[in-house]
Design a protein around this motif. Structure first.
Motif, PDB file in Angstrom:
ATOM      1  N   UNK A 114       0.832  -1.203   0.000  1.00  0.00           N
ATOM      2  CA  UNK A 114       0.000   0.000   0.000  1.00  0.00           C
ATOM      3  C   UNK A 114       0.864   1.249   0.000  1.00  0.00           C
ATOM      4  N   UNK A 115       1.928   1.217   0.799  1.00  0.00           N
ATOM      5  CA  UNK A 115       2.785   2.385   0.974  1.00  0.00           C
ATOM      6  C   UNK A 115       4.248   1.991   0.803  1.00  0.00           C
ATOM      7  N   UNK A 116       5.005   2.872   0.208  1.00  0.00           N
ATOM      8  CA  UNK A 116       6.451   2.713   0.073  1.00  0.00           C
ATOM      9  C   UNK A 116       7.139   3.691   1.017  1.00  0.00           C
ATOM     10  N   UNK A 117       8.283   3.272   1.538  1.00  0.00           N
ATOM     11  CA  UNK A 117       9.032   4.096   2.488  1.00  0.00           C
ATOM     12  C   UNK A 117      10.482   4.162   2.046  1.00  0.00           C
ATOM     13  N   UNK A 118      11.046   5.350   2.050  1.00  0.00           N
ATOM     14  CA  UNK A 118      12.476   5.552   1.834  1.00  0.00           C
ATOM     15  C   UNK A 118      13.046   6.263   3.049  1.00  0.00           C
ATOM     16  N   UNK A 119      14.094   5.689   3.634  1.00  0.00           N
ATOM     17  CA  UNK A 119      14.830   6.323   4.734  1.00  0.00           C
ATOM     18  C   UNK A 119      16.179   6.763   4.188  1.00  0.00           C
ATOM     19  N   UNK A 120      16.432   8.050   4.195  1.00  0.00           N
ATOM     20  CA  UNK A 120      17.675   8.587   3.639  1.00  0.00           C
ATOM     21  C   UNK A 120      18.817   8.371   4.637  1.00  0.00           C
ATOM     22  N   UNK A 121      19.933   7.821   4.149  1.00  0.00           N
ATOM     23  CA  UNK A 121      21.060   7.464   5.010  1.00  0.00           C
ATOM     24  C   UNK A 121      22.344   8.200   4.662  1.00  0.00           C
ATOM     25  N   UNK A 122      22.273   9.148   3.736  1.00  0.00           N
ATOM     26  CA  UNK A 122      23.447   9.951   3.349  1.00  0.00           C
ATOM     27  C   UNK A 122      23.051  11.417   3.419  1.00  0.00           C
ATOM     28  N   UNK A 123      23.923  12.250   3.980  1.00  0.00           N
ATOM     29  CA  UNK A 123      23.638  13.679   4.047  1.00  0.00           C
ATOM     30  C   UNK A 123      23.404  14.238   2.648  1.00  0.00           C
TER      31      UNK A 123
END
Length: 227
Positions: A114-123
């Motif tokens: 239903x939902x996609x998630x992106x967690x940013x790990x680089x400045x």
């Protein structure tokens, strides 16, 4: 509905995740691609069944469980174990739609995406390009958040990652099945939840209007949710 989750990972947790994944071997990102995605995808990925992905993924899942904003925005029923990817110079992921159902390799575990998630790990200032571009009814939304921040968006949307022109983009990504399938219903519940919290902060949780609005929220959730 597109929602940013600020500071999902604090600095110490982010550093821990990066230490784990940076020391691990990476493979071609198409190991998890469907047919359409494989035509457009150029990146690297941690093997999803590897020890590093499992260890770092557990850290991300623990952070999600501790985030009231994430819960309010997604109402998660099932979460696919977090995966990790990186984009070097010239690498990109063209326009695509995520698969409707994700199946974990080697396990009888599946999630309706239903939902996609992106967690940013680089400045963000350490690389150029690498924007997550999400297409919706109001046009293109470009997302490039600070390290440790996350974004949630409908898996049904067309989206892409623009080519990296400097540095390296590193992120965790995954999908979830919400208790509330309908995106519009989730948005109503999210807005109502935030409003209840705002009124309660002024009047207190024992205020009659707060109690009544809380009841409305739970009765709508009862009507719409599968659990």
């Amino acid at each position: 509905m597109l929602i940013a989750i600020p500071d999902l990972l604090d600095a110490a947790t982010l550093a821990n995740v990066r230490a784990i994944i940076d020391a691990a071997p990476w493979v071609d990102g198409n190991v998890t691609s469907g047919h359409q995605s494989a035509l457009a995808k150029r990146n690297e990925q941690l093997p999803e069944d590897g020890a590093a992905a499992r260890e770092a993924g557990k850290i991300v899942l623990d952070a999600l469980a501790a985030s009231p904003l994430f819960f309010a925005a997604t109402l998660p029923l099932k979460v696919f174990p977090p995966l990790f990817n990186r984009y070097g110079l010239g690498q990109t992921f063209g326009t695509h739609v995520d698969n409707a159902v994700r199946v974990q390799r080697g396990r009888d575990f599946r999630v309706r995406a239903d939902l996609s998630v992106t967690v940013f790990l680089e400045d963000a200032d350490r690389y150029d390009g690498g924007d997550l571009v999400i297409e919706d009814l109001f046009g293109e939304q470009r997302v490039k958040l600070p390290a440790g921040h996350a974004v949630v968006y409908p898996s049904s949307s067309l989206h892409r990652v623009t080519p990296v022109t400097r540095g390296r983009r590193v992120a965790s990504f995954f999908w979830l099945q919400s208790m509330v399938r309908d995106d519009a219903a989730r948005r109503i519940l999210f807005d109502l939840d935030r409003s209840v919290q705002s009124v309660a902060a002024v009047r207190g949780n024992d205020d009659a209007d707060v109690i009544r609005l809380t009841g409305v929220y739970h009765n709508l959730l009862r009507r719409w949710a599968d659990a």
